[in-house]
Write a protein that holds these residues in place. Structure first.
Motif, PDB file in Angstrom:
ATOM      1  N   MET A 158       0.834  -1.185   0.000  1.00 37.23           N
ATOM      2  CA  MET A 158       0.000   0.000   0.000  1.00 37.23           C
ATOM      3  C   MET A 158       0.870   1.236   0.000  1.00 37.23           C
ATOM      4  SD  MET A 158      -3.134  -0.766   2.495  1.00 37.23           S
ATOM      5  CE  MET A 158      -3.789  -2.385   2.661  1.00 37.23           C
ATOM      6  N   ASP A 159       0.335   2.301  -0.542  1.00 37.25           N
ATOM      7  CA  ASP A 159       1.106   3.531  -0.547  1.00 37.25           C
ATOM      8  C   ASP A 159       1.032   4.176   0.835  1.00 37.25           C
ATOM      9  OD1 ASP A 159      -1.360   4.782  -0.334  1.00 37.25           O
ATOM     10  OD2 ASP A 159      -1.352   5.571  -2.367  1.00 37.25           O
ATOM     11  N   ALA A 160       1.659   5.337   0.980  1.00 40.82           N
ATOM     12  CA  ALA A 160       1.734   6.005   2.278  1.00 40.82           C
ATOM     13  C   ALA A 160       0.358   6.323   2.836  1.00 40.82           C
ATOM     14  CB  ALA A 160       2.569   7.284   2.150  1.00 40.82           C
ATOM     15  N   ALA A 161      -0.629   6.491   1.961  1.00 42.25           N
ATOM     16  CA  ALA A 161      -1.985   6.792   2.414  1.00 42.25           C
ATOM     17  C   ALA A 161      -2.795   5.526   2.667  1.00 42.25           C
ATOM     18  CB  ALA A 161      -2.683   7.671   1.375  1.00 42.25           C
ATOM     19  N   GLY A 162      -2.186   4.362   2.494  1.00 36.38           N
ATOM     20  CA  GLY A 162      -2.883   3.110   2.761  1.00 36.38           C
ATOM     21  C   GLY A 162      -3.689   2.596   1.586  1.00 36.38           C
ATOM     22  N   GLY A 163      -3.518   3.193   0.404  1.00 40.43           N
ATOM     23  CA  GLY A 163      -4.271   2.771  -0.768  1.00 40.43           C
ATOM     24  C   GLY A 163      -3.550   1.731  -1.589  1.00 40.43           C
ATOM     25  N   LEU A 164      -4.187   1.347  -2.665  1.00 39.14           N
ATOM     26  CA  LEU A 164      -3.592   0.379  -3.574  1.00 39.14           C
ATOM     27  C   LEU A 164      -2.578   1.074  -4.473  1.00 39.14           C
ATOM     28  CD1 LEU A 164      -6.793  -1.638  -4.410  1.00 39.14           C
ATOM     29  CD2 LEU A 164      -5.021  -2.163  -2.745  1.00 39.14           C
ATOM     30  N   MET A 165      -1.634   0.296  -4.969  1.00 44.23           N
ATOM     31  CA  MET A 165      -0.524   0.864  -5.722  1.00 44.23           C
ATOM     32  C   MET A 165      -0.463   0.358  -7.157  1.00 44.23           C
ATOM     33  SD  MET A 165       2.570   0.761  -2.955  1.00 44.23           S
ATOM     34  CE  MET A 165       3.627   1.714  -4.039  1.00 44.23           C
ATOM     35  N   LYS A 166       0.237   1.144  -7.999  1.00 44.20           N
ATOM     36  CA  LYS A 166       0.604   0.736  -9.356  1.00 44.20           C
ATOM     37  C   LYS A 166       2.073   0.363  -9.307  1.00 44.20           C
ATOM     38  CE  LYS A 166      -2.345   3.904 -11.927  1.00 44.20           C
ATOM     39  NZ  LYS A 166      -2.303   5.013 -12.892  1.00 44.20           N
ATOM     40  N   ILE A 167       2.367  -0.912  -9.531  1.00 46.55           N
ATOM     41  CA  ILE A 167       3.736  -1.408  -9.472  1.00 46.55           C
ATOM     42  C   ILE A 167       4.130  -1.889 -10.864  1.00 46.55           C
ATOM     43  CG2 ILE A 167       5.317  -3.076  -8.416  1.00 46.55           C
ATOM     44  CD1 ILE A 167       2.224  -2.723  -6.580  1.00 46.55           C
ATOM     45  N   LEU A 168       5.259  -1.381 -11.333  1.00 49.62           N
ATOM     46  CA  LEU A 168       5.773  -1.780 -12.636  1.00 49.62           C
ATOM     47  C   LEU A 168       7.055  -2.579 -12.439  1.00 49.62           C
ATOM     48  CD1 LEU A 168       5.731  -1.582 -15.755  1.00 49.62           C
ATOM     49  CD2 LEU A 168       7.071   0.535 -15.513  1.00 49.62           C
ATOM     50  N   PRO A 179       3.443   4.712 -12.753  1.00 48.07           N
ATOM     51  CA  PRO A 179       3.628   3.784 -11.623  1.00 48.07           C
ATOM     52  C   PRO A 179       3.968   4.512 -10.330  1.00 48.07           C
ATOM     53  CG  PRO A 179       5.597   3.830 -12.973  1.00 48.07           C
ATOM     54  CD  PRO A 179       4.559   4.670 -13.694  1.00 48.07           C
ATOM     55  N   ASP A 180       3.533   3.934  -9.212  1.00 47.94           N
ATOM     56  CA  ASP A 180       3.913   4.453  -7.896  1.00 47.94           C
ATOM     57  C   ASP A 180       5.330   4.037  -7.548  1.00 47.94           C
ATOM     58  OD1 ASP A 180       1.387   5.682  -7.197  1.00 47.94           O
ATOM     59  OD2 ASP A 180       0.603   3.637  -7.052  1.00 47.94           O
ATOM     60  N   VAL A 181       5.749   2.900  -8.068  1.00 42.62           N
ATOM     61  CA  VAL A 181       7.100   2.379  -7.847  1.00 42.62           C
ATOM     62  C   VAL A 181       7.446   1.443  -9.002  1.00 42.62           C
ATOM     63  CG1 VAL A 181       6.339   0.399  -6.452  1.00 42.62           C
ATOM     64  CG2 VAL A 181       8.654   1.318  -6.136  1.00 42.62           C
ATOM     65  N   VAL A 182       8.751   1.384  -9.321  1.00 40.93           N
ATOM     66  CA  VAL A 182       9.216   0.458 -10.353  1.00 40.93           C
ATOM     67  C   VAL A 182      10.229  -0.478  -9.717  1.00 40.93           C
ATOM     68  CG1 VAL A 182      10.380   0.183 -12.572  1.00 40.93           C
ATOM     69  CG2 VAL A 182       8.860   2.143 -12.197  1.00 40.93           C
ATOM     70  N   VAL A 183      10.002  -1.765  -9.891  1.00 43.57           N
ATOM     71  CA  VAL A 183      10.955  -2.789  -9.465  1.00 43.57           C
ATOM     72  C   VAL A 183      11.812  -3.088 -10.685  1.00 43.57           C
ATOM     73  CG1 VAL A 183      11.262  -5.113  -8.549  1.00 43.57           C
ATOM     74  CG2 VAL A 183       9.300  -3.723  -7.806  1.00 43.57           C
ATOM     75  N   VAL A 184      13.079  -2.707 -10.612  1.00 42.51           N
ATOM     76  CA  VAL A 184      13.990  -2.854 -11.746  1.00 42.51           C
ATOM     77  C   VAL A 184      14.723  -4.187 -11.618  1.00 42.51           C
ATOM     78  CG1 VAL A 184      15.933  -1.867 -12.994  1.00 42.51           C
ATOM     79  CG2 VAL A 184      14.231  -0.357 -11.930  1.00 42.51           C
TER      80      VAL A 184
END
Length: 154
Positions: free
Chosen positions: A1-11, A100-105
């Motif tokens: 979850m993001d800092a606000a506790g919501g769902l995230m976009k992960i790439l 994306p909220d975060v990218v896993v490289v």
């Protein structure tokens, strides 16, 4: 979850091709985690290099000729897979489209990919899968602000 506790976009981003165009540990890892994240309600996607000469590569290239190629993706694995002819050059467009909220490289081109993403203000997690550091395209210590993940203490 993001800092606000919501769902995230992960790439998940990789300079290798992705399933079913190529099979390996990095691809299986990205696939299984993307499916698990989607089951949990998050939006997961993969950005990968394109193998141009199979049915999926040809279809992707043809579709890109008739539409906004920045938005072309397939969902044959249950999540969006953005396959690109030149993975590194496509990263700015993919970030603009996917947001994306975060990218896993993941391998390959991890350092170059991370530098591009960090310059765009995208949070980055560099996921090392092996100890072949001589194959990295730079020094991980140059990635100010990136987080690092490894599959073993070694």
């Amino acid at each position: 979850m993001d800092a606000a506790g919501g769902l995230m976009k992960i790439l998940f981003a990789s300079g290798f091709q992705h399933l079913p165009q190529i099979f390996g540990g990095v691809m299986s890892n990205s696939h299984e985690i993307a499916l698990a994240l989607r089951t949990a309600g998050h939006q997961a996607a993969v950005a990968a290099d394109l193998q141009p000469d199979d049915w999926l590569g040809i279809g992707t290239r043809v579709l890109g000729k008739f539409t906004d190629k920045r938005s072309v993706y397939d969902r044959i694995l249950g999540y969006p897979a953005y396959r690109r002819w030149n993975f590194l050059e496509s990263l700015p467009d993919l970030v603009e489209v996917i947001k994306p909220d975060v990218v896993v490289v993941q391998p390959s081109h991890q350092i170059a990919s991370s530098k591009i993403l960090l310059s765009l203000g995208v949070p980055v997690i560099v996921y090392f899968h092996d100890v072949l550091f001589d194959r990295l395209d730079g020094d991980p210590r140059d990635l100010d602000g990136a987080l690092f993940l490894a599959n073993s203490e070694f």
